[in-house]
Write a protein that holds these residues in place. Structure first.
Motif: not given
Length: 64
Positions: A1-18
């Motif tokens: 199964m191929p790797k899941m790609k990150t949605h790049r605009t979402s990566a710029k807008r959201f951050k994961i907390t601790g």
């Protein structure tokens, strides 16, 4: 199964907390601020958590 790609605009807008929650910036803080009250601008200053209803979808876009 191929790797899941990150949605790049979402990566710029959201951050994961601790603790694993998703944080976001608040809307309506970009332009037209001189007509807004100082109280409203202070209220919009910080980050906010993404709602529970949207958290699963946002994490999927981030590849988590």
């Amino acid at each position: 199964m191929p790797k899941m790609k990150t949605h790049r605009t979402s990566a710029k807008r959201f951050k994961i907390t601790g603790s694993g929650k998703v944080s976001r910036r608040q809307a309506n803080r970009h332009h037209g601020n001189e007509r807004m009250s100082e109280k409203r601008l202070r209220r919009l200053k910080g980050d906010e958590l993404v709602s529970k209803a949207d958290e699963k979808r946002v994490k999927r876009m981030l590849g988590i």
